[in-house]
Design an enzyme around this catalytic site. Sequence first.
Site, short mmCIF file in Angstrom:
data_model
loop_
_atom_site.label_atom_id
_atom_site.label_comp_id
_atom_site.label_asym_id
_atom_site.label_seq_id
_atom_site.Cartn_x
_atom_site.Cartn_y
_atom_site.Cartn_z
CD GLU A 76 4.92 4.30 9.22
OE1 GLU A 76 3.70 3.02 9.13
OE2 GLU A 76 5.17 5.04 8.43
CD GLU A 106 -1.99 1.59 2.96
OE1 GLU A 106 -1.68 2.48 2.74
OE2 GLU A 106 -2.16 1.23 3.98
#
Length: 423
Positions: free
Chosen positions: A140, A68
Site C-alpha cells: 500500500e 488499526e
Amino acid sequence: MRSKEYPAIGEFVCREQMENGLTIYVDRKMGYNKSTAFFATRYGGADRRFRLGGKWVDTPAGVAHFLEHKMFDMPEGDALTALSAAGASANAFTSSFITAYYFECTGRFEENLRTLLRFVSTPYFMQASVDKEQGIIGQEIRMTEDDPDYALYYGLLQSLYRENPVRDSVAGTVESIAEITPQTLYDCHKVFYNPSNMVLCVAGDQDIRRITDIAREILPVEGGERPVRDYGKDDGPTPVRKVNRREMEVSQPLFMAGAKADVSLTGAAAQRLQLTADLALKALMGPSSALYARLYRDGLINQTFLTEFESNSGASFALFGGESRDPDAVVQEVTAQAAAVERAGLDTELFERLKKAAIGEQLRGLDSFNDVCYTMAQGYFRGYDPFEACRIIESIGPDEAAAFLREHLAADRLALSVVSGTR
C-alpha cells in the site's frame, strides 16, 4: 449522567464519565431504526514520541495505522466478519490525530457494540500475522508513494514543518514498518488504548445507561496512564522551505500552497479559529468570490481548486490548491488579494451568504450519524462542543475573517508544493 439540549438545531446529547476514565456520548435520535457507534482513541500517525512511566519512548513511523489493521484480529477469528454477520457495516481509519473503529446497523445494536468494545480493547498480535501485514501495508505504501496527490500534500507539509511528525505519512515507510514487532503493538496499545485516552460516541435511539452498562461489562475497570506527547520543537510561523517541486506523470501541474496557524489555542478558541478560517478562505477565493471568478476566467484554475483548514497533532495550517498551468501566478494573485483585504475589507454581503451556507452545511451534517459521531469525538479530544458550531458561526464577523487572511496569507508565510509532468 449529564444531558444537554440544543433547541436551535434539534439535538439532545447525553454524556457519561465512567470510573475508568472513558467518556461516552449519545446523540439521541428518537424514532430512528439506524444507530452508529464510534470508538476512538486519541492516537494517530503523528504520536510517535511519548512519555510513559517517566521515560520517553520513540516508535517507528506507521505504528498507529499498523495497529488499526491488526486490532480486528481476535483469538476466535476476525471481528469484521463477526460484525458483518450481525448485520453491521463496519470500518476503521487512522489520521495524524486519532484512530477510530465504528459500525452502523439497524438491528442487534447491543451485540455489535459488545463486539466493537471487545476487539478494540483486546490486543492479540502473533508474529506470523505481523509479518504478513508488513507485506500488505508495504505494498500500500509503495502505491501511495506513486500517487501525485499524496506527493503534493506531504510535499507541502514537509515545507511547512521541520520536526513535527505530521509531515510524514500516517502509514509510515516500508523501512519504518519493518521495525514493528508484536511487542511494539502491545506497548502502544497499552499506552493509547486505555479508556482514559478514548471516547465512545453513539448516534441513534439508544439509552446511554444501557450503553454504559455494556461498557462496564467489557472494558478494563481501571484507566491507564495518560500519555504525554512530543511533536518536536516549534519551527515558528514561517515555513522551513518556500517551494517543493517534484516531477511525476501528470497531465497538468498540481499545486498546493499553505501557511501555519496558531497551535496554542485550545477548546472553544480553537473551534472558533477553525470556523473563522473556513469562512475567510471561502470569502477570499471560494467559488463565490471575485478572485475565483477571475482566476477561472484566466485559465489559471479549474473546478479542482479547493481551500481547507486543518488542525491536529500540534499542527494547524490553511491550504489551497488544485490544477494550474501556472501555480506561481495563482499564489501571487492570492497574496495580492489578501493584502488588498487589509485596505478594503471583505465583501460583507458575500460573507453573510457564506455564513448562512456554512450553517446549512452544519445542519445537513446532523443527518449523517457517522459525521455526528466523528464531530463528537473530535470535539471531545480537542476540548470543545461541536454542537455550538452554528452559534459560533453566527457571531463571526468579516473583520475577524479579514484579520485571519492578513496574518496567514502574507507572502512570507506561504509555502508552495508543485507536482508537474516529466520532461
